[in-house]
Design an enzyme around this catalytic site. Structure first.
Site, PDB file in Angstrom:
ATOM      1  CE  LYS A   1     -82.858 -80.910  45.963  1.00 49.01           C
ATOM      2  NZ  LYS A   1     -83.962 -80.330  45.167  1.00 49.01           N
TER       3      LYS A   1
ATOM      4  CG  HIS B   1     -99.893 -83.983  49.571  1.00 45.09           C
ATOM      5  ND1 HIS B   1    -101.124 -83.866  50.147  1.00 45.09           N
ATOM      6  CD2 HIS B   1     -99.100 -84.583  50.477  1.00 45.09           C
ATOM      7  CE1 HIS B   1    -101.081 -84.379  51.350  1.00 45.09           C
ATOM      8  NE2 HIS B   1     -99.869 -84.815  51.596  1.00 45.09           N
TER       9      HIS B   1
END
Ligand SMILES: CC(C)(COP(=O)(O)OP(=O)(O)OC[C@H]1O[C@@H](n2cnc3c(N)ncnc32)[C@H](O)[C@@H]1OP(=O)(O)O)[C@@H](O)C(=O)NCCC(=O)NCCS
Length: 109
Positions: free
Chosen positions: A59, A96
């Site tokens: 991206k 995470h």
């Protein structure tokens, strides 16, 4: 090229026991780290972080799966644990927690 990219991964959807899938996402060096991890939870976090990081890198560079392979993007960790990309013009951060992994990438040149 300058850009920013972010991606989030649902860790429960990752089939960490399917080693063909894992090898599709990870480079050889990343795979060696993955197979030596102590728990499946840690493997899931690691794989999710790499998956998110590679998609965030795409991206940030305004490219997609058709333009680059997961194996062209490598994310290792330095001595402090900080992740870094194969591309010295790109910076990455990974996190995470429970079900999710998230990664941000900034490309500066
Ligand atoms: C960085 C730190 C705050 C992250 O803690 P956390 O909230 O438990 O973990 P998160 O889930 O948000 O993030 C984990 C990810 O952070 C990244 N990370 C780890 N250490 C890092 C560091 N020193 N700097 C930047 N990112 C780091 C990694 O990508 C890691 O995921 P990965 O191992 O799967 O690649 C914690 O690991 C820490 O305090 N480390 C200290 C490291 C340090 O100062 N070492 C000095 C000794 S040389």
């Amino acid at each position: 090229m300058k850009g920013i990219g972010v991606d989030i991964i649902d860790l429960e959807r990752l089939d960490v026991e399917n080693l063909n899938f894992v090898k599709h996402i990870l480079t050889e060096k990343e795979y060696l780290i993955f197979v030596n991890m102590k728990s499946q939870k840690r493997q899931r976090e690691f794989l999710g972080g790499r998956f998110a990081g590679k998609e965030a890198y795409m991206k940030a560079n305004h490219i997609g799966i058709g333009d680059i392979s997961f194996h062209d993007i490598e994310i290792l960790n330095d001595k402090s644990g900080a992740p870094y990309l194969h591309d010295s013009h790109a910076h990455i951060s990974i996190s995470h927690e429970n079900k999710y992994a998230i990664a941000f990438v900034v490309v500066e040149k």
